[in-house]
Design a protein around this motif. Structure first.
Motif, PDB file in Angstrom:
ATOM      1  N   PHE A   1       0.810  -1.220   0.000  1.00  0.00           N
ATOM      2  CA  PHE A   1       0.000   0.000   0.000  1.00  0.00           C
ATOM      3  C   PHE A   1       0.846   1.273   0.000  1.00  0.00           C
ATOM      4  O   PHE A   1       0.324   2.368  -0.053  1.00  0.00           O
ATOM      5  N   GLU A   2       2.178   1.076   0.098  1.00  0.00           N
ATOM      6  CA  GLU A   2       3.044   2.244   0.054  1.00  0.00           C
ATOM      7  C   GLU A   2       3.097   2.815  -1.359  1.00  0.00           C
ATOM      8  O   GLU A   2       3.115   4.023  -1.555  1.00  0.00           O
ATOM      9  N   ARG A   3       3.143   1.904  -2.332  1.00  0.00           N
ATOM     10  CA  ARG A   3       3.100   2.354  -3.726  1.00  0.00           C
ATOM     11  C   ARG A   3       1.986   1.628  -4.442  1.00  0.00           C
ATOM     12  O   ARG A   3       2.220   0.661  -5.166  1.00  0.00           O
ATOM     13  N   PRO A   4       0.763   2.085  -4.222  1.00  0.00           N
ATOM     14  CA  PRO A   4      -0.373   1.396  -4.844  1.00  0.00           C
ATOM     15  C   PRO A   4      -0.223   1.357  -6.363  1.00  0.00           C
ATOM     16  O   PRO A   4       0.299   2.296  -6.965  1.00  0.00           O
ATOM     17  N   TRP A   5      -0.681   0.266  -6.933  1.00  0.00           N
ATOM     18  CA  TRP A   5      -0.616   0.105  -8.381  1.00  0.00           C
ATOM     19  C   TRP A   5      -1.920  -0.511  -8.843  1.00  0.00           C
ATOM     20  O   TRP A   5      -2.364  -1.525  -8.299  1.00  0.00           O
ATOM     21  N   LEU A   6      -2.544   0.127  -9.832  1.00  0.00           N
ATOM     22  CA  LEU A   6      -3.837  -0.376 -10.294  1.00  0.00           C
ATOM     23  C   LEU A   6      -3.690  -1.016 -11.664  1.00  0.00           C
ATOM     24  O   LEU A   6      -3.275  -0.354 -12.621  1.00  0.00           O
ATOM     25  N   ASN A   7      -4.011  -2.293 -11.751  1.00  0.00           N
ATOM     26  CA  ASN A   7      -3.966  -2.948 -13.060  1.00  0.00           C
ATOM     27  C   ASN A   7      -5.221  -2.542 -13.859  1.00  0.00           C
ATOM     28  O   ASN A   7      -6.097  -1.841 -13.361  1.00  0.00           O
ATOM     29  N   GLU A   8      -5.258  -3.041 -15.095  1.00  0.00           N
ATOM     30  CA  GLU A   8      -6.314  -2.619 -16.012  1.00  0.00           C
ATOM     31  C   GLU A   8      -7.705  -2.927 -15.445  1.00  0.00           C
ATOM     32  O   GLU A   8      -8.621  -2.110 -15.509  1.00  0.00           O
ATOM     33  N   GLU A   9      -7.857  -4.130 -14.880  1.00  0.00           N
ATOM     34  CA  GLU A   9      -9.163  -4.532 -14.346  1.00  0.00           C
ATOM     35  C   GLU A   9      -9.578  -3.638 -13.185  1.00  0.00           C
ATOM     36  O   GLU A   9     -10.751  -3.282 -13.049  1.00  0.00           O
ATOM     37  N   ALA A  10      -8.598  -3.281 -12.351  1.00  0.00           N
ATOM     38  CA  ALA A  10      -8.909  -2.431 -11.202  1.00  0.00           C
ATOM     39  C   ALA A  10      -9.299  -1.034 -11.659  1.00  0.00           C
ATOM     40  O   ALA A  10     -10.247  -0.440 -11.136  1.00  0.00           O
ATOM     41  N   ARG A  11      -8.585  -0.515 -12.654  1.00  0.00           N
ATOM     42  CA  ARG A  11      -8.921   0.820 -13.155  1.00  0.00           C
ATOM     43  C   ARG A  11     -10.312   0.829 -13.786  1.00  0.00           C
ATOM     44  O   ARG A  11     -11.090   1.755 -13.602  1.00  0.00           O
ATOM     45  N   ARG A  12     -10.612  -0.250 -14.510  1.00  0.00           N
ATOM     46  CA  ARG A  12     -11.930  -0.333 -15.139  1.00  0.00           C
ATOM     47  C   ARG A  12     -13.011  -0.345 -14.052  1.00  0.00           C
ATOM     48  O   ARG A  12     -14.013   0.361 -14.131  1.00  0.00           O
ATOM     49  N   PHE A  13     -12.789  -1.171 -13.029  1.00  0.00           N
ATOM     50  CA  PHE A  13     -13.770  -1.294 -11.942  1.00  0.00           C
ATOM     51  C   PHE A  13     -13.952   0.033 -11.198  1.00  0.00           C
ATOM     52  O   PHE A  13     -15.080   0.496 -10.983  1.00  0.00           O
ATOM     53  N   LEU A  14     -12.846   0.661 -10.826  1.00  0.00           N
ATOM     54  CA  LEU A  14     -12.929   1.855  -9.978  1.00  0.00           C
ATOM     55  C   LEU A  14     -13.363   3.099 -10.741  1.00  0.00           C
ATOM     56  O   LEU A  14     -14.165   3.882 -10.259  1.00  0.00           O
ATOM     57  N   PHE A  15     -12.811   3.257 -11.942  1.00  0.00           N
ATOM     58  CA  PHE A  15     -13.027   4.525 -12.648  1.00  0.00           C
ATOM     59  C   PHE A  15     -14.121   4.445 -13.727  1.00  0.00           C
ATOM     60  O   PHE A  15     -14.880   5.383 -13.889  1.00  0.00           O
ATOM     61  N   ASP A  16     -14.190   3.317 -14.459  1.00  0.00           N
ATOM     62  CA  ASP A  16     -15.211   3.224 -15.506  1.00  0.00           C
ATOM     63  C   ASP A  16     -16.552   2.804 -14.914  1.00  0.00           C
ATOM     64  O   ASP A  16     -17.577   3.414 -15.163  1.00  0.00           O
ATOM     65  N   GLU A  17     -16.541   1.734 -14.093  1.00  0.00           N
ATOM     66  CA  GLU A  17     -17.809   1.238 -13.554  1.00  0.00           C
ATOM     67  C   GLU A  17     -18.302   2.077 -12.391  1.00  0.00           C
ATOM     68  O   GLU A  17     -19.469   2.427 -12.312  1.00  0.00           O
ATOM     69  N   ARG A  18     -17.398   2.364 -11.469  1.00  0.00           N
ATOM     70  CA  ARG A  18     -17.829   3.046 -10.238  1.00  0.00           C
ATOM     71  C   ARG A  18     -17.677   4.560 -10.302  1.00  0.00           C
ATOM     72  O   ARG A  18     -18.176   5.265  -9.439  1.00  0.00           O
ATOM     73  N   ARG A  19     -16.917   5.026 -11.300  1.00  0.00           N
ATOM     74  CA  ARG A  19     -16.697   6.475 -11.506  1.00  0.00           C
ATOM     75  C   ARG A  19     -16.182   7.190 -10.261  1.00  0.00           C
ATOM     76  O   ARG A  19     -16.637   8.293  -9.914  1.00  0.00           O
ATOM     77  N   LEU A  20     -15.268   6.557  -9.572  1.00  0.00           N
ATOM     78  CA  LEU A  20     -14.761   7.131  -8.324  1.00  0.00           C
ATOM     79  C   LEU A  20     -13.741   8.226  -8.615  1.00  0.00           C
ATOM     80  O   LEU A  20     -13.089   8.241  -9.659  1.00  0.00           O
ATOM     81  N   ASP A  21     -13.615   9.118  -7.656  1.00  0.00           N
ATOM     82  CA  ASP A  21     -12.664  10.204  -7.738  1.00  0.00           C
ATOM     83  C   ASP A  21     -11.261   9.646  -7.491  1.00  0.00           C
ATOM     84  O   ASP A  21     -11.038   8.927  -6.507  1.00  0.00           O
ATOM     85  N   ALA A  22     -10.313   9.973  -8.370  1.00  0.00           N
ATOM     86  CA  ALA A  22      -8.956   9.432  -8.242  1.00  0.00           C
ATOM     87  C   ALA A  22      -8.324   9.804  -6.905  1.00  0.00           C
ATOM     88  O   ALA A  22      -7.529   9.049  -6.345  1.00  0.00           O
ATOM     89  N   ARG A  23      -8.711  10.965  -6.357  1.00  0.00           N
ATOM     90  CA  ARG A  23      -8.135  11.380  -5.067  1.00  0.00           C
ATOM     91  C   ARG A  23      -8.607  10.450  -3.958  1.00  0.00           C
ATOM     92  O   ARG A  23      -7.865  10.152  -3.021  1.00  0.00           O
ATOM     93  N   VAL A  24      -9.840   9.974  -4.069  1.00  0.00           N
ATOM     94  CA  VAL A  24     -10.381   9.045  -3.071  1.00  0.00           C
ATOM     95  C   VAL A  24      -9.643   7.704  -3.147  1.00  0.00           C
ATOM     96  O   VAL A  24      -9.261   7.128  -2.129  1.00  0.00           O
ATOM     97  N   VAL A  25      -9.421   7.251  -4.381  1.00  0.00           N
ATOM     98  CA  VAL A  25      -8.727   5.977  -4.566  1.00  0.00           C
ATOM     99  C   VAL A  25      -7.306   6.052  -3.981  1.00  0.00           C
ATOM    100  O   VAL A  25      -6.823   5.115  -3.370  1.00  0.00           O
ATOM    101  N   ARG A  26      -6.684   7.243  -4.132  1.00  0.00           N
ATOM    102  CA  ARG A  26      -5.342   7.416  -3.556  1.00  0.00           C
ATOM    103  C   ARG A  26      -5.399   7.482  -2.025  1.00  0.00           C
ATOM    104  O   ARG A  26      -4.604   6.851  -1.347  1.00  0.00           O
ATOM    105  N   TRP A  27      -6.377   8.237  -1.513  1.00  0.00           N
ATOM    106  CA  TRP A  27      -6.536   8.355  -0.054  1.00  0.00           C
ATOM    107  C   TRP A  27      -6.747   6.969   0.578  1.00  0.00           C
ATOM    108  O   TRP A  27      -6.206   6.670   1.631  1.00  0.00           O
ATOM    109  N   CYS A  28      -7.519   6.144  -0.105  1.00  0.00           N
ATOM    110  CA  CYS A  28      -7.820   4.808   0.418  1.00  0.00           C
ATOM    111  C   CYS A  28      -6.695   3.818   0.145  1.00  0.00           C
ATOM    112  O   CYS A  28      -6.757   2.681   0.594  1.00  0.00           O
ATOM    113  N   ARG A  29      -5.693   4.253  -0.607  1.00  0.00           N
ATOM    114  CA  ARG A  29      -4.532   3.431  -0.945  1.00  0.00           C
ATOM    115  C   ARG A  29      -4.926   2.080  -1.554  1.00  0.00           C
ATOM    116  O   ARG A  29      -4.353   1.036  -1.213  1.00  0.00           O
ATOM    117  N   LEU A  30      -5.909   2.118  -2.428  1.00  0.00           N
ATOM    118  CA  LEU A  30      -6.330   0.886  -3.085  1.00  0.00           C
ATOM    119  C   LEU A  30      -5.244   0.434  -4.042  1.00  0.00           C
ATOM    120  O   LEU A  30      -4.644   1.243  -4.738  1.00  0.00           O
TER     121      LEU A  30
END
Ligand SMILES: [Zn+2]
Length: 314
Positions: free
Chosen positions: A111-140
């Motif tokens: 969680f120190e250097r979170p990395w989002l693979n393609e599936e995770a980006r699709r899930f978080l940003f395309d499907e869920r439309r989450l704010d990138a700042r939130v995803v960083r704050w949550c260290r997903l």
């Protein structure tokens, strides 16, 4: 196994259990997995927390559903339910390797250097439309297991920012199990570090599950998530109570206030009432029709208007 522990498993919302098994529940019905079904013959009775198929007469409660669906004996079905829902069952604690408490040092570095693979980006940003700042704050972050299955990894921190648990979510749609927790994970109340940011007069939203919490944060609110009322440990209940009676808590003027958009169904309302016993000033907000949970509502506010509305050309 203790009686009250079994009851905890029986009280898990049956439609949620069905969904974790990969069944698609809609309007309290789904395709029956126990016969060749094409008409959603299996229905759920939320008030009794049971299921029944009107064609093949498969029926029962949460444990029966898991036993039949996964073809497991009683104790293994109980164990699957407990693991999936992060319930610690007393009798199983001392089993050799699982005796180990959660080893944060094994996971912290992910969680120190979170990395989002393609599936995770699709899930978080395309499907869920989450704010990138939130995803960083949550260290997903995300990873891929040896079979190539992509997982989203959600860290749980305590109020002091110590890693206390990890939730792994299977990013393959409909795959089971949907969630996995490393041994000893304490996935109780989610996003506790946000409490340190609360100021007098602030609103704190209480959501059910991480996804709704991310949506709430993305909508610009401060929020924590509880797994579900039946899963709240005594420690979590005490923590919520302490919020209520802290110098800034809900009981004093100028303190912060507690808010909730319960899921638009019976378990959602039941959860609200249970939480209100702990937080008497908890305010009820109604989701608009057609939104079953806050994530739905959030998406509705983020998506372009329906086809009937005028669309710009091109
Ligand atoms: Zn059937």
């Amino acid at each position: 196994m203790e009686k009250y522990e079994l009851q905890k498993l029986r009280d898990l919302p049956i439609e949620g259990v069905a969904e974790r098994l990969g069944l698609r529940v809609s309007r309290h019905k789904c395709l029956c997995p126990f016969h060749d079904d094409h008409h959603a013959s299996l229905s759920f009775k939320v008030s009794k927390n049971t299921f029944r198929c009107f064609v093949c007469d498969a029926k029962g409660g949460t444990i029966d559903l898991v036993m039949r669906f996964l073809n497991k004996p009683f104790r293994e079905a109980c164990r699957w339910l407990a693991d999936e829902n992060c319930i610690i069952l007393d009798e199983w604690k001392p089993a050799a390797i699982e005796q180990k408490p959660f080893d944060a040092s094994r996971y912290e570095r992910f969680f120190e250097r979170p990395w989002l693979n393609e599936e995770a980006r699709r899930f978080l940003f395309d499907e869920r439309r989450l704010d990138a700042r939130v995803v960083r704050w949550c260290r997903l972050t995300s990873w891929r297991d040896r079979q190539g299955t992509p997982w989203l990894q959600t860290p749980y921190y305590d109020r002091e920012g110590r890693l206390v648990g990890v939730q792994n979510r299977n990013l393959v749609r409909g795959a089971t199990p949907r969630f996995r927790f490393p041994s000893g994970s304490q996935c109780g109340i989610y996003n506790l570090p946000v409490l340190n940011l609360l100021k007098p007069g602030d609103e704190l939203y209480i959501t059910e599950g991480c996804s709704d919490c991310w949506a709430m944060l993305s909508a610009g609110h401060k929020a924590i998530a509880i797994p579900s009322a039946t899963l709240l440990s005594q420690k979590d209940v005490e923590l919520l109570k302490s919020l209520n009676s802290s110098p800034y808590g809900g009981e004093l003027e100028g303190g912060f206030s507690f808010h909730m958009f319960p899921d638009r169904d019976e378990p959602g309302e039941r959860l609200f009432l249970q939480l209100q016993e702990v937080l008497p000033s908890l305010e009820h907000h109604q989701l608009p029709p057609g939104c079953k949970d806050f994530s739905d509502y959030y998406l509705m506010t983020r998506q372009p208007p329906a086809a009937s509305a005028p669309q710009p050309d091109g």
